[in-house]
Design a protein around this motif. Sequence first.
Motif, PDB file in Angstrom:
ATOM      1  N   PRO A 218      -6.746   0.839  -4.232  1.00 32.43           N
ATOM      2  CA  PRO A 218      -6.195   1.839  -3.307  1.00 32.43           C
ATOM      3  C   PRO A 218      -5.803   1.261  -1.951  1.00 32.43           C
ATOM      4  N   ASN A 219      -6.602   0.361  -1.410  1.00 33.92           N
ATOM      5  CA  ASN A 219      -6.323  -0.210  -0.093  1.00 33.92           C
ATOM      6  C   ASN A 219      -6.286  -1.731  -0.214  1.00 33.92           C
ATOM      7  N   LEU A 220      -5.105  -2.237  -0.563  1.00 34.97           N
ATOM      8  CA  LEU A 220      -4.958  -3.668  -0.793  1.00 34.97           C
ATOM      9  C   LEU A 220      -5.057  -4.430   0.522  1.00 34.97           C
ATOM     10  N   ARG A 221      -5.836  -5.515   0.499  1.00 39.52           N
ATOM     11  CA  ARG A 221      -5.971  -6.380   1.659  1.00 39.52           C
ATOM     12  C   ARG A 221      -5.720  -7.810   1.234  1.00 39.52           C
ATOM     13  N   LEU A 222      -4.917  -8.520   2.002  1.00 41.69           N
ATOM     14  CA  LEU A 222      -4.621  -9.918   1.716  1.00 41.69           C
ATOM     15  C   LEU A 222      -5.501 -10.862   2.520  1.00 41.69           C
ATOM     16  N   THR A 223      -6.252 -10.349   3.464  1.00 40.72           N
ATOM     17  CA  THR A 223      -7.165 -11.178   4.251  1.00 40.72           C
ATOM     18  C   THR A 223      -8.469 -10.426   4.437  1.00 40.72           C
ATOM     19  N   GLY A 224      -9.539 -11.188   4.571  1.00 37.78           N
ATOM     20  CA  GLY A 224     -10.825 -10.595   4.900  1.00 37.78           C
ATOM     21  C   GLY A 224     -11.514  -9.878   3.770  1.00 37.78           C
ATOM     22  N   GLY A 225     -11.072 -10.110   2.518  1.00 40.52           N
ATOM     23  CA  GLY A 225     -11.700  -9.424   1.393  1.00 40.52           C
ATOM     24  C   GLY A 225     -11.719 -10.313   0.171  1.00 40.52           C
TER      25      GLY A 225
ATOM     26  N   ASN B 236       0.815  -1.215   0.000  1.00 38.51           N
ATOM     27  CA  ASN B 236       0.000   0.000   0.000  1.00 38.51           C
ATOM     28  C   ASN B 236       0.849   1.265   0.000  1.00 38.51           C
ATOM     29  N   ALA B 237       2.101   1.150   0.434  1.00 37.81           N
ATOM     30  CA  ALA B 237       2.986   2.314   0.427  1.00 37.81           C
ATOM     31  C   ALA B 237       3.579   2.572  -0.953  1.00 37.81           C
ATOM     32  N   VAL B 238       3.476   1.587  -1.840  1.00 37.71           N
ATOM     33  CA  VAL B 238       4.017   1.738  -3.191  1.00 37.71           C
ATOM     34  C   VAL B 238       2.983   2.474  -4.048  1.00 37.71           C
ATOM     35  N   THR B 239       3.283   3.697  -4.421  1.00 34.68           N
ATOM     36  CA  THR B 239       2.392   4.444  -5.305  1.00 34.68           C
ATOM     37  C   THR B 239       2.811   4.292  -6.762  1.00 34.68           C
ATOM     38  N   THR B 240       4.113   4.321  -7.018  1.00 31.16           N
ATOM     39  CA  THR B 240       4.630   4.071  -8.365  1.00 31.16           C
ATOM     40  C   THR B 240       5.825   3.132  -8.268  1.00 31.16           C
ATOM     41  N   LEU B 241       6.020   2.374  -9.327  1.00 27.13           N
ATOM     42  CA  LEU B 241       7.113   1.400  -9.351  1.00 27.13           C
ATOM     43  C   LEU B 241       7.564   1.194 -10.781  1.00 27.13           C
ATOM     44  N   LYS B 242       8.868   1.043 -10.951  1.00 27.66           N
ATOM     45  CA  LYS B 242       9.451   0.668 -12.231  1.00 27.66           C
ATOM     46  C   LYS B 242      10.474  -0.420 -11.966  1.00 27.66           C
ATOM     47  N   ALA B 243      10.467  -1.473 -12.782  1.00 29.91           N
ATOM     48  CA  ALA B 243      11.393  -2.581 -12.564  1.00 29.91           C
ATOM     49  C   ALA B 243      11.603  -3.356 -13.855  1.00 29.91           C
ATOM     50  N   ARG B 244      12.684  -4.084 -13.909  1.00 30.83           N
ATOM     51  CA  ARG B 244      12.869  -5.115 -14.924  1.00 30.83           C
ATOM     52  C   ARG B 244      12.266  -6.403 -14.378  1.00 30.83           C
ATOM     53  N   PHE B 245      11.756  -7.240 -15.284  1.00 33.28           N
ATOM     54  CA  PHE B 245      11.241  -8.524 -14.830  1.00 33.28           C
ATOM     55  C   PHE B 245      11.730  -9.647 -15.737  1.00 33.28           C
ATOM     56  N   LEU B 246      11.839 -10.813 -15.132  1.00 31.42           N
ATOM     57  CA  LEU B 246      12.173 -12.046 -15.844  1.00 31.42           C
ATOM     58  C   LEU B 246      11.072 -13.047 -15.576  1.00 31.42           C
ATOM     59  N   GLN B 247      10.427 -13.520 -16.631  1.00 23.80           N
ATOM     60  CA  GLN B 247       9.323 -14.465 -16.518  1.00 23.80           C
ATOM     61  C   GLN B 247       9.768 -15.842 -16.976  1.00 23.80           C
ATOM     62  N   SER B 248       9.502 -16.843 -16.137  1.00 24.26           N
ATOM     63  CA  SER B 248       9.759 -18.239 -16.485  1.00 24.26           C
ATOM     64  C   SER B 248       8.420 -18.957 -16.536  1.00 24.26           C
TER      65      SER B 248
ATOM     66  N   TYR C 100       5.779  -1.352 -15.116  1.00 25.88           N
ATOM     67  CA  TYR C 100       5.467  -0.045 -14.564  1.00 25.88           C
ATOM     68  C   TYR C 100       4.158  -0.155 -13.796  1.00 25.88           C
ATOM     69  N   LEU C 101       4.099   0.453 -12.626  1.00 29.27           N
ATOM     70  CA  LEU C 101       2.887   0.425 -11.823  1.00 29.27           C
ATOM     71  C   LEU C 101       2.633   1.811 -11.266  1.00 29.27           C
ATOM     72  N   SER C 102       1.378   2.230 -11.348  1.00 22.53           N
ATOM     73  CA  SER C 102       0.947   3.489 -10.743  1.00 22.53           C
ATOM     74  C   SER C 102      -0.384   3.227 -10.050  1.00 22.53           C
ATOM     75  N   ARG C 103      -0.353   3.150  -8.742  1.00 20.49           N
ATOM     76  CA  ARG C 103      -1.563   2.866  -7.991  1.00 20.49           C
ATOM     77  C   ARG C 103      -2.283   4.169  -7.642  1.00 20.49           C
ATOM     78  N   PRO C 104      -3.633   4.124  -7.709  1.00 19.34           N
ATOM     79  CA  PRO C 104      -4.454   2.946  -7.977  1.00 19.34           C
ATOM     80  C   PRO C 104      -4.741   2.744  -9.462  1.00 19.34           C
ATOM     81  N   GLY C 105      -4.883   1.468  -9.812  1.00 16.61           N
ATOM     82  CA  GLY C 105      -5.523   1.118 -11.065  1.00 16.61           C
ATOM     83  C   GLY C 105      -4.693   0.978 -12.313  1.00 16.61           C
ATOM     84  N   ARG C 106      -3.392   1.312 -12.284  1.00 16.09           N
ATOM     85  CA  ARG C 106      -2.666   1.374 -13.556  1.00 16.09           C
ATOM     86  C   ARG C 106      -1.384   0.548 -13.509  1.00 16.09           C
ATOM     87  N   LEU C 107      -1.161  -0.155 -14.609  1.00 14.01           N
ATOM     88  CA  LEU C 107       0.011  -1.009 -14.713  1.00 14.01           C
ATOM     89  C   LEU C 107       0.328  -1.235 -16.186  1.00 14.01           C
TER      90      LEU C 107
END
Length: 218
Positions: A125-132, A49-61, A73-80
Amino acid sequence: MIRASYRVIFAALTLALLAAAPARAADPKPAVLSAEDKADIARAEAYLNAVTTLKARFLQSSPNGAAAEGDAYLSRPGRLRLQYDPPSPLLVVADGTFLIVYDRELGDPSYVPLGQTPAGVLVQPNLRLTGGEVTVTRVSRLPGVVRISAVESEDPASGEITLVFSDHPFELKQWQVRDAQHQVTTVSLFDVRTGVSLDPKLFQFVDPKFAKPQMNLN
């Protein structure tokens, strides 16, 4: 079948279009969480939830042994945006409303409402891993690593995502997805930068078939 494929794609941010088979995995059971498990889940929620924007390289297997790289690229909320390196023809954009998958070789983009994909959970906007919308199935630890596995609460048999964090500092390093056929796709992140300025156009998709040609003024 299309909805199942997109669930696989964005649960792990994998972009691998997998055809759904008739067989279904048994429903994973919710975890019995210890106090330490709950503390690590809270750390994961606070970090994400503290990550508002992110840029990274990724490797997919992928399960078939294929590997691909690209920029995330990620821009919270809603965009990737997941931009695959050539020769991959894939581009994936979440524009706040739809998840758009575009294969340059096939030509026609596919749209699915963002709320019908795990991407809708990851960029809410408010990511929850439990109870939702997500239910944790297990929390495990290795030296320096915390792993949190979860399923969609309403359709747990569709597959399971595992978020892999480094412990010190606590940072997201990898996603792993096990689909309904027990096939596992792994996405690892490198050169992660958060809190960066991102061009809003990264999260806009214009179908090349309808784009206006640029005039040559020379």
